[in-house]
Design an enzyme around this catalytic site. Structure first.
Site, PDB file in Angstrom:
ATOM      1  N   HIS A 113      -8.190   4.546   1.209  1.00  0.00           N
ATOM      2  CA  HIS A 113      -7.188   4.724   0.163  1.00  0.00           C
ATOM      3  C   HIS A 113      -7.634   5.779  -0.846  1.00  0.00           C
ATOM      4  CE1 HIS A 113      -9.913   2.016  -1.698  1.00  0.00           C
ATOM      5  NE2 HIS A 113      -9.565   1.045  -0.892  1.00  0.00           N
ATOM      6  N   GLU A 151       0.850  -1.199   0.000  1.00  0.00           N
ATOM      7  CA  GLU A 151       0.000   0.000   0.000  1.00  0.00           C
ATOM      8  C   GLU A 151       0.883   1.245   0.000  1.00  0.00           C
ATOM      9  OE1 GLU A 151      -3.751  -0.430   2.761  1.00  0.00           O
ATOM     10  OE2 GLU A 151      -2.023  -0.983   3.955  1.00  0.00           O
ATOM     11  N   GLU A 188     -15.932   0.211  -6.759  1.00  0.00           N
ATOM     12  CA  GLU A 188     -16.212   1.167  -5.690  1.00  0.00           C
ATOM     13  C   GLU A 188     -16.146   2.575  -6.243  1.00  0.00           C
ATOM     14  OE1 GLU A 188     -13.091  -0.126  -3.039  1.00  0.00           O
ATOM     15  OE2 GLU A 188     -11.887   1.627  -3.516  1.00  0.00           O
TER      16      GLU A 188
END
Lengths: 388, 297
Positions: free
Chosen positions: B249, B98, B211
């Site tokens: 995020h 990440e 999303e």
């Protein structure tokens, strides 16, 4: 991290973008003293991290030293769109014959950098794109490729400029592009880029946002990234290392991923009202979950807590110990429901059950929300029954 | 059948000596993955979970014939590590890491297109081929022992687990679950992954888990409308996401009128996809689709 205008202007100027003389002041006396460097007439601009400052009284102009002093004292300590003005940027006022737009940004669709030149500027680029899309000219650059001088000049020519002005506009684009790349920026924007009656170019605003993920390699950037988060609960969460967004409901949510957190909000929102969005990302430890649980419980007026976790990269069995520790220290009068699946789920359930958490083993988030809803209704029924 | 990864694929783990790399190597091996080597510069010669560790990707490839790699390396090292990996000839890479700087990702993306490699991530849970192997962090115990015929591709990690598990519970078992990465810029587009499912004869239909934010679903919708030959179920998370708010995020943000749930749903619906409004609805739609198309499992 969003930069203040004066910070962005400094980086732009260092890269070669023409910025009129300016100074940053924190008191009316400093403002008066700054005029030696800036000159008159001047524009006073509140340094707050929000757009449309002009429309909301955050930008004033002054023709004399006394006026500068007065305007500075009225701006300093005031609020612009809810943001406290702690410093003011004083800039030399320039005559404007024409306003342009220049911006560099990340284009998610292309997965590349987009360079945009607008032959109309001064209003926000979204509005320009909607109302006068024919005035915007773009180039897509795929790093490690760079914006070349001839490409920048071609863009300026397309936008209708020629001769020396075309060359100087291209130079501004090149300079902006350099600062965009060397700063790991997400956006670097000058709006308006002003043309004066004698054909000089000046950047009259400076917007830059830097990728938080790249701050480790930018010692030149401001160190107060966390302080720039306005909402106190959101700031405190960032300090713990999780993402929190405050919402207006009363069901606290704690999830271990952004997608899962959003889906949880979707399902909770069908019947109940989420109090927050919270996701831990992949860094769960016992301590992180202890602090995170205590954090979401700080919000007053909660009626329930829904915990939705997956053990993929996260050691949820460790996280469970942290949740239990927080719940023991600060017992709650409302139901706590947990759905926790994946690696070492059985240990996780055992730990949470001991602390009175209702465990849902079904895979759907709906099942967890059902359980919470039922617990809330039981409670209501008991309360009503007890009162009768 | 599956796409990208099976039980024979020779997998390399980069960053294997770190805490996460080591733990995940154990989970991957237990699931049946053929892990042949690890790489951590400076730690060559040691062994982690029974896997030999090398100083460089080239040394690992030469010694073991590794052909795919999964990254548990720190964000700041990802770009450099990726260039090393591609130079050593590896053509399937899963970047679990990440918080990779987006400028690095843009550069890696251009390199990926040039090399023809399939790169997933950053911020991806990886690939899980049900009953065979996994590269990354998707928990294996959410799935039954044998794979079925539903392809799953997801932007989010945790939501991929939930929807994959829901499909399995509905009796419509996934064959391969692919996380494409949750960042606003990713190394491979959703449409590129759909192409693999299109070409896989054992995939009956595909479930897209999207999303709010970004434009991957919109771009995929164009591809689906144009030429995707199989039924599609789509769930897009984030209906209750306030505009302008970053949800975790960086990918999950609605800005400049782009990337809204309504826009994505409309684009996918126009392309003929079946839209689920909640994760659980994916299971119902899948069951119905399996019955009507006559495909079992």
């Amino acid at each position: 991290m969003r930069l203040h205008e004066h910070e962005a202007a400094t980086f732009f100027q260092q890269a070669g973008v023409p910025v009129p003389p300016f100074a940053v002041v924190r008191s009316p006396d400093e403002a008066r003293a700054a005029l030696d460097r800036v000159g008159l007439p001047a524009v006073l601009k509140s340094q707050v991290l929000v757009g449309s400052r002009g429309k909301h009284g955050g930008i004033l102009s002054a023709g004399s030293s006394d006026e500068v002093c007065q305007q500075a004292s009225s701006l300093l300590g005031s609020q612009v769109r809810g943001f406290a003005v702690q410093s003011v940027m004083i800039v030399r006022k320039v005559d404007i014959a024409r306003e342009l737009y220049a911006g560099i940004t990340v284009d998610a669709m292309a997965g590349a950098i987009t360079v945009i030149l607008g032959s109309v500027g001064g209003i926000d680029v979204e509005t320009i794109a909607r109302e006068r899309p024919e005035t915007l000219f773009r180039r897509t650059i795929r790093p490690p490729a760079q914006l070349r001088g001839h490409e920048a000049r071609a863009l300026a020519a397309e936008a209708g400029f020629s001769g020396d002005l075309m060359v100087r506009i291209a130079e501004v684009l090149m300079a902006l592009y350099r600062v965009f790349c060397t700063s790991d920026a997400l956006i670097a924007e000058v709006n308006p880029l002003a043309v004066t009656p004698d054909q000089a170019l000046w950047a009259l605003d400076a917007v830059m946002e830097v990728d938080d993920a790249a701050l480790f390699r930018h010692p030149e950037m401001p160190k107060d990234a966390l302080e720039r988060i306005e909402h106190p609960l959101e700031r405190a969460a960032k300090r713990i290392g999780v993402s929190y967004v405050d919402l207006d409901g009363d069901i606290a949510i704690l999830s271990s991923g952004a997608g899962l957190g959003m889906a949880t909000m979707d399902v909770v929102g069908q019947r109940l009202r989420p109090a927050n969005f919270l996701e831990t990302g992949g860094g769960i430890t016992e301590e992180l979950m202890y602090r995170t649980t205590a954090h979401v419980l700080r919000k007053p007026g909660l009626r329930g807590l829904l915990i939705n976790l997956y053990g993929g990269i996260n050691p949820i069995h460790e996280g469970a110990k942290g949740i239990v520790r927080a719940l023991k220290e600060r017992p709650v009068a409302f139901p706590v429901v947990a759905k926790a699946l994946g690696n070492r789920q059985e240990e996780t359930w055992a730990t949470l059950r001991e602390a009175g958490v209702i465990i849902v083993t079904d895979i759907t988030t709906e099942a967890a929300v059902d359980a919470l809803d039922r617990a809330l209704q039981d409670r209501q029924g008991r309360t009503a029954g007890g009162g009768a | 059948m599956s796409i990208l990864l099976n039980r024979r694929t020779r997998v390399l783990v980069q960053g294997i000596t770190g805490k996460i790399g080591q733990a995940q190597t154990r989970w991957m091996k237990e699931y049946g993955t053929n892990i042949v080597a690890g790489v951590t510069p400076g730690r060559g010669g040691v062994s982690v979970e029974g896997v030999p560790v090398f100083d460089s990707v080239r040394a690992a490839v030469t010694a073991t014939g590794a052909e795919a790699s999964v990254f548990f390396v720190p964000a700041r090292a990802v770009k450099d590590t990726l260039f090393e990996t591609l130079e050593a000839g590896i053509r399937l890479v899963v970047v679990v890491t990440e918080h990779v700087p987006v400028h690095d990702t843009m550069e890696m993306r251009a390199e990926a297109k040039k090399s023809g490699a399939m790169l997933l991530g950053p911020t991806t849970p990886g690939i899980l081929t049900v009953g065979e192997a996994k590269m990354g962090i998707i928990p294996g115990n959410l799935f039954p022992p044998a794979g079925g015929s539903v392809g799953v591709v997801s932007r989010s990690g945790t939501l991929a687990y939930e929807v994959g598990g829901i499909l399995a519970k509905a009796g419509t078992v996934p064959n391969t679950v692919v996380g494409m990465g949750a960042d606003p810029v990713v190394l491979t587009d959703l449409a590129d992954i759909l192409r693999l499912f299109a070409a896989d004869p054992e995939t009956a239909f595909v479930t897209i888990v999207g999303e709010v934010g970004g434009v991957q679903e919109e771009m995929a919708a164009e591809y689906i409308a144009r030429e995707f030959p199989k039924p599609v179920i789509a769930y897009i998370a984030g209906r209750n996401t306030p505009e302008g708010k970053r949800m975790g995020h960086a990918g999950a943000i609605v800005q400049r009128g782009m990337g809204s749930v309504a826009g994505k749903v409309a684009a996918l619906e126009r392309a003929g996809a079946h839209i689920a409004h909640t994760p659980a609805e994916v299971g119902e739609l899948a069951r119905r689709l399996a019955c009507s198309s006559g495909s079992s499992r």
